[in-house]
Design an enzyme around this catalytic site. Structure first.
Site, short mmCIF file in Angstrom:
data_model
loop_
_atom_site.label_atom_id
_atom_site.label_comp_id
_atom_site.label_asym_id
_atom_site.label_seq_id
_atom_site.Cartn_x
_atom_site.Cartn_y
_atom_site.Cartn_z
CE LYS A 258 -2.00 -2.84 1.70
NZ LYS A 258 -2.16 -3.96 2.48
NE ARG A 259 6.16 -0.22 2.83
CZ ARG A 259 7.17 -0.43 1.90
NH1 ARG A 259 8.00 0.68 1.52
NH2 ARG A 259 7.87 -1.63 1.94
#
Length: 496
Positions: A258-259
């Site tokens: 996600k990051r």
RNA sequence: GUCUCCUUCGUCUAGUGGUUAGGACAACGGGUUUUCAUCCCGUCAACGGGGGUUCAAUUCCCCCAGGAGAUGCCA
């Protein structure tokens, strides 16, 4: 046909949204099956009862549908080897686990979670050579077992991994991979205390029972390859072909997460990536045809995909290149098709109703050819056309002033411009452009010095679709209001 | 810590025992253009290091380094 027909599967666990890495695995399996006239199976590995959710399962179905990855066997469609959802195969695993215990290949373990946690902690702290389970229950006597059972302890079942020797498996891409048995997980859990199997057990049993011929999965599974081979051998089953797929990484070389940005396929869909663009791009990370051709229809991929062309090294997911693909696919759409793809985004922004009126449809249709070559993702249309649907604030003075132009000259220019703009639709665009250009030359200005203040006044931005098109879409009436308003604002500013 | 896998431009990749190491995205520059975008042209840019084998290694072998993954009653 001489060889046994190919059967492959995509076997995700419904514990989160489908992500890029997952669908890449699905796609490769699917393409391989199609290219071999084989069978593509979907199997849901929901053996982790605490983490599996209905939402994730629904997302799995939605994602595969959206990407047009159809499974020949699996949930919703059935097939001869069902059920295809592991939680519905509960008894099967029980039976096979019991079989292994009976034959002495596995054993019950009564260790508490606390003991195991402490053990792990100590080993890590001591940087011990031995990491993992200490095989505490491997050689319990029948009496000891009876004692634990009597205490009501629910055991797990662990595989009795050989202490000596080594295990080799063959990978289509990597060749032979060998691991000493003492380096294999020391007696991994096969059946959890809740009676559900772990991945290792369920996976091996189902792949065998479902006649899987090729296991294509991410490289993160390589370390458990020998373990699975040990399991096949414990059951006396043939080992399928392995093909471990390179992983998909983020820009920093770490596993994509996600990051790094969006990773859930659903998010890409919402932003307005086209499924064919995403499919095409994702297929090109870790696989290539000849290093030159990079646009493939799904039919071509189904035809031309080969295992041999899969890369061994992990690949970085490049959002910029995806954008490029998406833009190319958007521009390849017909105007009508693009219009219908864009409509939901316009409706969500509140620009049009859904379904939209004839008047709105007309406007969208007129808009499409103008925005088409400017879109990277479908949702870009919202900001790009906002000035058409909403009243904009009068832009600040300095934004309306072209480079090296004063408020005074800009007001003059704008005033001179109005009668010309009013001719829009009556005179040709070329003609109008000519006349605006002469307003510029008369004042010794660049042509942009005339166009830009109009553009900013009308669209509220220095960046917009071509001016005449924008005005046509907006309507002459609103355009005039915005122009007059701009002139007023500028004039007031002059007085200060 | 241990085990396993990987290593060509910033990124995705092609490729061969002898090549000007090719393409694409990105970046940068230029052209077209009313801005942006599209389109066109161009520039920058790579075989991780060290040993071998060989007349010749980016290509074959070994070592190292770096990266990643695994080491769960998650998959």
């Amino acid at each position: 046909m001489l060889s046994m027909s190919v059967r492959v599967r995509y076997a995700p666990s419904p514990t989160g949204l489908q992500h890029i890495g997952g669908v890449r695995t699905a796609l490769f399996n699917y393409f391989f099956a199609r290219s071999q006239q084989g069978t593509f199976i979907l199997r849901v590995e929901d053996t982790d009862q605490s983490r599996s959710t209905d939402e994730a399962l629904q997302d799995l179905y939605d994602t595969l549908h959206w990407l047009n990855i159809r499974w020949d066997e699996g949930p919703l469609v059935g097939g001869p080897c069902g059920p295809y959802i592991q939680s519905q195969r509960f008894e099967i695993y029980q039976k096979y686990a019991a079989e292994l215990v009976e034959s002495g290949k596995a054993y019950p373990c009564y260790c508490s979670e606390e003991r195991l946690a402490n053990l792990r902690e100590e080993q890590a702290a001591a940087k011990s050579k031995e990491q993992g389970y200490d095989r505490h229950c491997r050689n319990l006597s029948a009496q000891q077992r009876a004692e634990f059972e009597h205490q009501g302890i629910k055991p797990v079942i662990r595989l009795k991994v050989p202490l000596e020797g080594s295990t080799t498996f063959h990978d289509v891409l990597m060749g032979d991979i060998t691991r000493k048995n003492r380096d294999v997980n020391p007696d991994p859990v096969l059946l959890k205390s809740d009676g559900f199997p772990t991945y290792h057990l369920a996976n091996v049993i189902d792949d065998h029972l479902m006649g899987i011929t090729h296991i294509m999965r991410a490289q993160e599974w390589i370390p458990s390859g020998p373990l699975h081979v040990l399991l096949y051998e414990a059951f006396g089953w043939d080992v399928p072909q392995y093909c471990h797929l390179p992983m998909v990484m983020g820009k920093d070389g770490q596993k994509l997460s996600k990051r790094h940005g969006s990773t859930a396929v659903r998010e890409f869909k919402e932003k307005g990536y086209l499924p064919e663009a995403l499919t095409n791009y994702v297929s090109m990370v870790g696989w290539s045809y000849d290093g030159v051709k990079e646009f493939f229809t799904r039919e071509e991929l189904e035809q031309v995909f080969t295992l041999e062309k899969i890369n061994k090294a992990p690949g970085v997911f490049d959002y910029k290149k995806l954008d490029w693909y998406n833009g190319m696919y958007i521009r390849a759409k017909s105007d009508a098709e693009l219009a219908s793809l864009l409509t939901p985004y316009l409706a969500k922004a509140g620009f049009v109703t859904e379904p939209c009126s004839a008047r709105q449809q007309e406007r969208i249709d007129a808009m499409v050819p103008i925005v088409k070559e400017r879109l990277k993702v479908l949702s870009d249309v919202v900001e790009m056309t906002r000035f058409l649907f909403e009243d904009i604030a009068c832009p600040p003075v300095d934004q309306m002033l072209p480079k090296n132009q004063t408020v005074e000259t800009t007001v003059q220019v704008l005033n001179a411009t109005i009668p010309v703009i009013k001719e829009l639709g009556k005179a040709s665009d070329e003609d109008l452009e000519q006349r605006l250009a002469s307003i510029a030359t008369e004042r010794n200005l660049k042509i942009n010095g005339v166009f830009m203040p109009i553009r900013v006044a009308v669209t509220g931005s220095t960046v917009s679709p071509p001016l005449f098109d924008s005005i046509r879409l907006l309507g002459l009436e609103t355009t005039m209001i915005r122009l007059e308003r701009a002139i007023t604002t500028l004039t007031q500013h002059m007085g200060k």
